[in-house]
Design a protein around this motif. Sequence first.
Motif, PDB file in Angstrom:
ATOM      1  N   ASP A 110       0.813  -1.224   0.000  1.00 22.56           N
ATOM      2  CA  ASP A 110       0.000   0.000   0.000  1.00 22.56           C
ATOM      3  C   ASP A 110       0.842   1.268   0.000  1.00 22.56           C
ATOM      4  N   GLU A 111       2.121   1.136   0.394  1.00 22.68           N
ATOM      5  CA  GLU A 111       3.022   2.310   0.347  1.00 22.68           C
ATOM      6  C   GLU A 111       3.826   2.331  -0.951  1.00 22.68           C
ATOM      7  N   GLN A 112       3.405   1.534  -1.911  1.00 20.52           N
ATOM      8  CA  GLN A 112       4.086   1.452  -3.215  1.00 20.52           C
ATOM      9  C   GLN A 112       5.484   0.846  -3.143  1.00 20.52           C
ATOM     10  N   GLN A 113       5.800   0.178  -2.024  1.00 21.46           N
ATOM     11  CA  GLN A 113       7.114  -0.476  -1.899  1.00 21.46           C
ATOM     12  C   GLN A 113       7.083  -1.791  -2.660  1.00 21.46           C
ATOM     13  N   LEU A 114       8.214  -2.141  -3.251  1.00 25.27           N
ATOM     14  CA  LEU A 114       8.299  -3.381  -4.036  1.00 25.27           C
ATOM     15  C   LEU A 114       8.167  -4.615  -3.142  1.00 25.27           C
ATOM     16  N   MET A 115       7.266  -5.514  -3.502  1.00 18.03           N
ATOM     17  CA  MET A 115       7.141  -6.793  -2.784  1.00 18.03           C
ATOM     18  C   MET A 115       7.819  -7.915  -3.562  1.00 18.03           C
ATOM     19  N   GLY A 116       7.797  -7.813  -4.886  1.00 19.15           N
ATOM     20  CA  GLY A 116       8.384  -8.860  -5.725  1.00 19.15           C
ATOM     21  C   GLY A 116       7.690  -8.854  -7.073  1.00 19.15           C
ATOM     22  N   THR A 117       8.024  -9.816  -7.921  1.00 16.13           N
ATOM     23  CA  THR A 117       7.356  -9.887  -9.224  1.00 16.13           C
ATOM     24  C   THR A 117       6.752 -11.273  -9.422  1.00 16.13           C
ATOM     25  N   LEU A 118       5.836 -11.344 -10.389  1.00 12.04           N
ATOM     26  CA  LEU A 118       5.240 -12.622 -10.772  1.00 12.04           C
ATOM     27  C   LEU A 118       5.294 -12.738 -12.284  1.00 12.04           C
ATOM     28  N   GLY A 119       5.572 -13.946 -12.765  1.00  6.09           N
ATOM     29  CA  GLY A 119       5.590 -14.187 -14.213  1.00  6.09           C
ATOM     30  C   GLY A 119       4.296 -14.862 -14.640  1.00  6.09           C
ATOM     31  N   PHE A 120       4.203 -15.157 -15.968  1.00  6.94           N
ATOM     32  CA  PHE A 120       3.012 -15.811 -16.543  1.00  6.94           C
ATOM     33  C   PHE A 120       2.639 -17.084 -15.794  1.00  6.94           C
ATOM     34  N   ASP A 121       3.647 -17.956 -15.612  1.00  2.66           N
ATOM     35  CA  ASP A 121       3.349 -19.259 -15.003  1.00  2.66           C
ATOM     36  C   ASP A 121       2.834 -19.091 -13.579  1.00  2.66           C
ATOM     37  N   ASP A 122       3.431 -18.115 -12.852  1.00  2.00           N
ATOM     38  CA  ASP A 122       2.977 -17.875 -11.478  1.00  2.00           C
ATOM     39  C   ASP A 122       1.513 -17.441 -11.477  1.00  2.00           C
ATOM     40  N   VAL A 123       1.180 -16.561 -12.440  1.00  2.00           N
ATOM     41  CA  VAL A 123      -0.200 -16.058 -12.480  1.00  2.00           C
ATOM     42  C   VAL A 123      -1.170 -17.199 -12.807  1.00  2.00           C
ATOM     43  N   LEU A 124      -0.757 -18.081 -13.718  1.00  2.00           N
ATOM     44  CA  LEU A 124      -1.624 -19.224 -14.029  1.00  2.00           C
ATOM     45  C   LEU A 124      -1.864 -20.072 -12.780  1.00  2.00           C
ATOM     46  N   ASP A 125      -0.802 -20.249 -11.973  1.00  2.00           N
ATOM     47  CA  ASP A 125      -0.968 -21.007 -10.725  1.00  2.00           C
ATOM     48  C   ASP A 125      -1.957 -20.314  -9.799  1.00  2.00           C
ATOM     49  N   VAL A 126      -1.817 -18.975  -9.704  1.00  2.14           N
ATOM     50  CA  VAL A 126      -2.713 -18.208  -8.833  1.00  2.14           C
ATOM     51  C   VAL A 126      -4.164 -18.326  -9.332  1.00  2.14           C
ATOM     52  N   LEU A 127      -4.348 -18.241 -10.663  1.00  5.54           N
ATOM     53  CA  LEU A 127      -5.700 -18.337 -11.228  1.00  5.54           C
ATOM     54  C   LEU A 127      -6.289 -19.726 -10.963  1.00  5.54           C
ATOM     55  N   ARG A 128      -5.464 -20.742 -11.129  1.00  8.09           N
ATOM     56  CA  ARG A 128      -5.915 -22.124 -10.884  1.00  8.09           C
ATOM     57  C   ARG A 128      -6.384 -22.273  -9.428  1.00  8.09           C
ATOM     58  N   ALA A 129      -5.554 -21.750  -8.504  1.00 12.15           N
ATOM     59  CA  ALA A 129      -5.880 -21.868  -7.072  1.00 12.15           C
ATOM     60  C   ALA A 129      -7.174 -21.118  -6.757  1.00 12.15           C
ATOM     61  N   SER A 130      -7.341 -19.958  -7.411  1.00  8.43           N
ATOM     62  CA  SER A 130      -8.540 -19.154  -7.147  1.00  8.43           C
ATOM     63  C   SER A 130      -9.788 -19.882  -7.646  1.00  8.43           C
ATOM     64  N   ASN A 131      -9.718 -20.482  -8.825  1.00 10.63           N
ATOM     65  CA  ASN A 131     -10.858 -21.240  -9.345  1.00 10.63           C
ATOM     66  C   ASN A 131     -11.200 -22.404  -8.427  1.00 10.63           C
ATOM     67  N   LYS A 132     -10.154 -23.057  -7.951  1.00 13.11           N
ATOM     68  CA  LYS A 132     -10.355 -24.215  -7.084  1.00 13.11           C
ATOM     69  C   LYS A 132     -11.064 -23.780  -5.787  1.00 13.11           C
ATOM     70  N   ALA A 133     -10.641 -22.608  -5.282  1.00 15.18           N
ATOM     71  CA  ALA A 133     -11.204 -22.115  -4.016  1.00 15.18           C
ATOM     72  C   ALA A 133     -12.715 -21.873  -4.114  1.00 15.18           C
ATOM     73  N   VAL A 134     -13.201 -21.537  -5.329  1.00 18.43           N
ATOM     74  CA  VAL A 134     -14.649 -21.323  -5.457  1.00 18.43           C
ATOM     75  C   VAL A 134     -15.330 -22.536  -6.109  1.00 18.43           C
ATOM     76  N   GLY A 135     -14.625 -23.652  -6.129  1.00 20.65           N
ATOM     77  CA  GLY A 135     -15.229 -24.906  -6.588  1.00 20.65           C
ATOM     78  C   GLY A 135     -15.357 -25.028  -8.091  1.00 20.65           C
ATOM     79  N   LEU A 136     -14.515 -24.296  -8.848  1.00 16.43           N
ATOM     80  CA  LEU A 136     -14.575 -24.405 -10.318  1.00 16.43           C
ATOM     81  C   LEU A 136     -13.471 -25.309 -10.853  1.00 16.43           C
TER      82      LEU A 136
END
Length: 367
Positions: free
Chosen positions: A341-367
């Motif tokens: 929230d203070e605009q400080q760098l936390m890190g980066t994510l690549g394509f594959d990481d985002v796909l993992d995050v999307l997969r986990a999010s779908n799973k969390a809502v039962g999709l």
Amino acid sequence: MISFENVTKHYEDGTLVVDRLSFTAPTGKLTILVGPSGCGKTTTLRMINRLIEHSSGKILLNDQSIEELDVVKLRRKIGYVIQNAGLFPHKNIVDNIAVTAMLNGATRHAARKTAMELLERVGLSASLANRYPWQLSGGQQQRVGVARALASDPEFMLMDEPFSAVDPVVREQLQDEFLRLQREIGKTIIMVTHDIDEAMKLGDQVAVLMPGGRLAQVASPAELLTSPKSPFVADFIGRDRGYRRLTFSPLQPQLPLQTEPTVDLGESVMRARAVAQGRWILVTGQNKPLGWFDLELATESTIELSDINLGSTFSPLSGNLRQLTDAVLSSPCQRGVIVDDEQQLMGTLGFDDVLDVLRASNKAVGL
Ligand SMILES: Nc1ncnc2c1ncn2[C@@H]1O[C@H](COP(=O)(O)OP(=O)(O)OP(=O)(O)O)[C@@H](O)[C@H]1O
């Protein structure tokens, strides 16, 4: 709150336009009515302030039937905003707004004072007060329409396609301003729109009507996108509902963040080459990421602000999956920058990481 209990409307010629409609618009929330053309949205809205009388069933304002109220008193409780604002052409802006306060018994002086305050509240300059409606842009007229509805400080607001007569850019501005305003005023609102994006963006809950004036589903935008109750709702919400749903999915704290090497603005290109992973290096200033620098195009010996691909690829940790996905897709090196929230760098994510995050999010809502 505004409640519909088994409400039906048919015209004398027998046309049934609203069919056993039941739902509640909760206090302080914005409920949106959507549905295909002719499915009875405007009729539903106008039955509330009795511009159209319903045929059977009950409409209640805070548990009181609208039929028990004198129609003039009823309408004073309810602000009404329509497409194209519907301003009085022969009155100037301040008087257009003041008129509703005066109907509620305010003196001309007090009503004009309220009108001037509201003008500012809806984002218009006081210098417009003495103009006539035709001297304002469409977006400005819509704002005046909202100010006029608010002038009597009504408990309820009905809005019929309030932002549809303006171009998409202005519409988005009006929506953002309206959301800000609603956060302050917390009115109980029912709004009709044909724009599904607008419904998803503004609505606390969305009621989807079907042809024939029947309710297909009433739910929050997120629930409509994840769990449409019928093929009709799924179809109506649209093909890109999977992408829209990302807006309503907050980022989980345990993101698989990668450590990203950085250099400071003004540092040497040579040092940047030494620490970079490939062609692009993330440049920071006062510990905040500024943007990406392309080492292949480096012409100077130090890194200057004018050479940086600025900003647009950052996603806040407190943001949503749509922002995250956009950050990666818009990045010149396919690495999305995550900031706190203070605009400080936390890190980066690549394509594959985002796909993992999307997969986990779908799973969390039962999709
Ligand atoms: N006086 C009337 N007599 C008979 N039918 C009517 C009358 N007024 C409206 N209707 C019909 O009622 C239906 C619902 O109209 P309404 O304006 O509520 O739909 P809507 O969902 O708001 O449509 P749109 O999105 O096109 O504005 C329409 O089919 C319309 O033709």
